[in-house]
Write a protein that holds these residues in place. Structure first.
Motif, short mmCIF file in Angstrom:
data_model
loop_
_atom_site.label_atom_id
_atom_site.label_comp_id
_atom_site.label_asym_id
_atom_site.label_seq_id
_atom_site.Cartn_x
_atom_site.Cartn_y
_atom_site.Cartn_z
N ASP A 192 -6.27 0.40 11.33
CA ASP A 192 -6.46 1.67 10.64
C ASP A 192 -5.12 2.12 10.08
N LYS A 220 -6.76 6.68 3.52
CA LYS A 220 -7.05 6.00 4.77
C LYS A 220 -7.82 4.73 4.47
N VAL A 221 -7.43 3.67 5.14
CA VAL A 221 -8.11 2.40 4.94
C VAL A 221 -8.20 1.68 6.29
N THR A 222 -9.29 0.93 6.47
CA THR A 222 -9.47 0.11 7.65
C THR A 222 -9.52 -1.34 7.19
N LEU A 226 0.83 -1.21 0.00
CA LEU A 226 0.00 0.00 0.00
C LEU A 226 0.87 1.26 0.00
#
Length: 148
Positions: free
Chosen positions: A30, A22-24, A9
């Motif tokens: 997070d 932003k990704v969870t 990423l």
């Protein structure tokens, strides 16, 4: 999300033109990446996962601001701008008020988090460009300031 996924990423984000990401993960991890010069500090409630990763790309290119840009206070992130800390309290700054470098001039709500916007310059506010409750984009002017 394992270390290899995070590195993948990071690599893709670094090569992209995105400014923030932003990704969870499925496991509650997070991850927040930012190429912003001054990434906003977000006070977030503690999560059950201790795998929170925050990365700021310090190698983001810094362009020199033109003379017109130096007289504007711009939005550091996308969100809703408010000129007072709450509806029943007075506004931080009005047109005609003097502002010092580092002084809070408004707040922007993004993802239920309130972020203070601080003045990068000292001077007198000559114009309020955005209206209270407006959605502002990243780098959109909020105030015009005549520098001291």
């Amino acid at each position: 999300m394992d270390e290899k996924d995070i590195e993948n990423l990071m690599d893709k984000f670094d090569k992209s033109s995105m400014k923030e990401f932003k990704v969870t993960g499925d496991d509650g991890t997070d991850i927040y990446f930012s190429k912003l010069e001054h990434a906003p500090v977000q006070n977030m409630a503690p999560t059950t996962s201790s795998n929170t990763v925050s990365v700021t790309n310090e190698n983001a290119s810094k362009s020199k601001a033109s003379q017109n840009d130096s007289t504007k206070i711009k939005a550091p992130l996308v969100g809703i701008v408010y000129f007072a800390p709450s509806p029943e309290k007075p506004v931080y700054k009005n047109v005609g008020d003097h502002v010092k470098k580092g002084e809070t001039v408004c707040v922007i709500e993004a993802m239920k988090v309130i972020n203070e916007v601080k003045s990068p310059i000292s001077g007198t506010i000559t114009k309020q460009v955005a209206n209270d409750g407006d959605m502002v984009e990243y780098d959109q002017p909020i105030f015009e300031v005549e520098e001291d």
